[in-house]
Write an enzyme that holds these catalytic residues in place. Structure first.
Site, mmCIF file in Angstrom:
data_model
loop_
_atom_site.group_PDB
_atom_site.id
_atom_site.type_symbol
_atom_site.label_atom_id
_atom_site.label_comp_id
_atom_site.label_asym_id
_atom_site.label_seq_id
_atom_site.Cartn_x
_atom_site.Cartn_y
_atom_site.Cartn_z
ATOM 1 N N SER A 1 42.179 38.957 37.044
ATOM 2 C CA SER A 1 41.130 37.994 36.717
ATOM 3 C C SER A 1 40.990 37.718 35.227
ATOM 4 C CB SER A 1 39.802 38.472 37.285
ATOM 5 O OG SER A 1 39.514 39.790 36.880
ATOM 6 N N HIS B 1 41.177 35.612 43.093
ATOM 7 C CA HIS B 1 41.535 34.443 42.278
ATOM 8 C C HIS B 1 42.737 33.687 42.834
ATOM 9 C CE1 HIS B 1 38.782 34.399 38.873
ATOM 10 N NE2 HIS B 1 38.772 35.714 38.951
ATOM 11 N N LYS C 1 34.787 31.771 44.754
ATOM 12 C CA LYS C 1 35.511 31.111 43.669
ATOM 13 C C LYS C 1 36.010 29.751 44.164
ATOM 14 C CE LYS C 1 36.004 35.286 41.097
ATOM 15 N NZ LYS C 1 36.426 36.658 41.282
HETATM 16 C C1 LIG Z 1 35.533 37.805 41.313
HETATM 17 C C2 LIG Z 1 36.332 38.916 41.871
HETATM 18 C C3 LIG Z 1 35.812 39.716 42.888
HETATM 19 C C4 LIG Z 1 34.398 39.581 43.336
HETATM 20 O O1 LIG Z 1 34.184 38.452 44.125
HETATM 21 P P1 LIG Z 1 32.707 37.911 44.341
HETATM 22 O O2 LIG Z 1 32.805 37.135 45.592
HETATM 23 O O3 LIG Z 1 32.343 37.103 43.137
HETATM 24 O O4 LIG Z 1 31.815 39.117 44.474
HETATM 25 C C5 LIG Z 1 36.626 40.689 43.434
HETATM 26 N N1 LIG Z 1 37.890 40.873 42.989
HETATM 27 C C6 LIG Z 1 38.410 40.126 42.008
HETATM 28 C C7 LIG Z 1 39.818 40.359 41.564
HETATM 29 C C8 LIG Z 1 37.649 39.128 41.411
HETATM 30 O O5 LIG Z 1 38.166 38.399 40.421
#
Ligand SMILES: *Cc1c(COP(=O)(O)O)cnc(C)c1O
Length: 404
Positions: free
Chosen positions: A187, A215, A246
């Site tokens: 990320s 992502h 996302k």
């Molecule tokens: C953003 C993210 C999460 C968390 O996801 P949310 O739905 O925002 O809680 C988990 N793992 C990775 C790699 C992320 O980038």
């Protein structure tokens, strides 16, 4: 009223905040006053937004909006209970079936967030006699899940297969289960996990293989099916985690795998058991989002077109966009590595004044000395917006000394 004689037992927090302030890395939350969009208003100022995870522009897609409204009218605003008591609505099951079909797996369970999906799943499938072999740059929710499981954690160097092999070899004669875990897309750097080689290792050591595709969902693979599809390692990853927060545009996380894995998580994943399920509007929104992924592939094409343009131009301006002492991005996440935390925050603040939102990210979210502005491209940024953002970045980069 508190009595005057009682000292505030939390006063040490003020001291810690003052530390951040003196280092220049303290921040205030920027507040969005309209929709999450490529141009929007934060703190009363109209800016070009380079910071959201809204890859495909789905947060404001008319079909998703309509689905949320229709579900609210039909089913109300809340589910009223945790899934295992009385909070499993038909629409929750429909979403899970939809995701399972999309990912070509037996079954899926949706959690309240991607964070809950990772933390809840890793901690449920492992116990204190087990081992988790985890990439150094894996997401915090994986780390927390690993800690909650009380399994022994072995961290391998970022994407270093030889190191992961050595870590697995070091515990291969231990009786506990082994679980190998990697982000699909990392990320903070935007590079892609080496899934085929990791799958080979998992097979070599009979380890459980998990990929967190937060992502990558909606970004990589056919119609955004993620890194498993991108690398064609279908059937070799035991547990696929994804997010609905996302590219999907709403909120939630999911786990895909065998019917028994999902049934087990119904019984043992603590966020599933102890936290209320999504409002029906969220489930309906996500169902509509998966339909859009299949019906509007041009969004993903545009995302990648914008990404290629953006990386090329940032590189030409002379920014360090990764690859030197940091991983090289291969996705719409493009970091502008500044290094120093305070300079990063100054750069970010000055950009904002000029009309660009590029959020500074410093320790502990990234390692000390690798502070950055993380930019994320979307399918909905126009050419004109990108040109304008590049001009501002150049100007502020020179002005602050990030560019020389
Ligand atoms: C953003 C993210 C999460 C968390 O996801 P949310 O739905 O925002 O809680 C988990 N793992 C990775 C790699 C992320 O980038």
């Amino acid at each position: 009223m508190p009595t005057a004689t009682r000292a505030n037992p939390l006063s040490y927090l003020t001291g810690q905040l003052n530390d951040l302030k003196s280092k220049g890395t303290h921040f205030r939350l920027r507040v969005l006053e309209d929709e999450q969009a490529p141009v929007c208003t934060f703190d009363g100022k109209k800016v070009i937004n380079l910071a959201s995870n809204n890859y495909l522009g789905l947060t404001t897609h008319p079909k998703l909006r309509e689905a949320a409204l229709a579900a609210t009218r039909k089913y109300g605003v809340g589910s009223g209970a945790v899934r295992t008591i009385a909070g499993t609505m038909k629409i929750h099951m429909e979403l899970e079936e939809k995701i399972a079909r999309f990912k070509n797996v037996e079954a899926c369970v949706v959690f309240q967030s991607g964070f809950a999906a990772n933390a809840g799943t890793v901690s449920a499938v492992l116990g204190k006699d087990d081992f988790i072999i985890s990439d150094q740059l894996n997401h915090a929710s994986i780390i927390d899940g690993a800690r909650l499981s009380r399994a022994k954690i072995l961290v391998f160097e970022h994407k270093n297969i030889a190191d992961a092999d050595a870590k697995l070899a070091s515990v291969q004669h231990e009786p506990g289960k082994k679980l190998l875990i990697s982000d699909g897309v990392f990320s903070m750097d935007g590079d892609i996990g080496p899934l085929p080689a990791l799958c080979d290792l998992a097979e070599k050591y009979a380890a459980i293989m998990i990929v967190d595709d937060a992502h990558a969902s909606g970004v990589l693979g056919r119609n955004g099916r993620g890194t498993i599809d991108h690398f064609n390692v279908h059937g070799r990853v035991d547990i696929q985690v994804g997010t609905l927060s996302k590219a999907i545009g709403a909120l939630g996380g999911y786990v895909c795998g065998t019917r028994d894995l999902i049934d087990f998580l119904y019984h043992r994943a603590r966020p599933f058991l102890f936290s209320t399920s999504h409002p029906p509007s969220v489930a309906a929104t996500c169902i509509a989002a998966f339909e859009v992924l299949e019906q509007e592939p041009e969004r993903i094409q545009k995302l990648w077109e914008n990404t290629r343009f953006w990386k090329k131009e940032l590189g030409l301006l002379g920014f360090n966009i990764g690859g030197v002492n940091t991983p090289a991005s291969e996705t719409p996440i493009t970091p502008i590595i500044v290094g120093d935390g305070k300079l990063t925050m100054d750069f970010s603040r000055e950009l904002f004044k000029q009309g660009v939102l590029g959020t500074g990210i410093t320790y502990p979210t990234v390692p000390e000395g690798k502070a950055r502005i993380r930019t994320i491209m979307t399918a909905t940024h126009t050419q004109d917006e990108l040109d304008q953002a590049l001009r501002m970045l150049k100007k502020v980069g020179q002005q602050t000394g990030v560019l020389n």
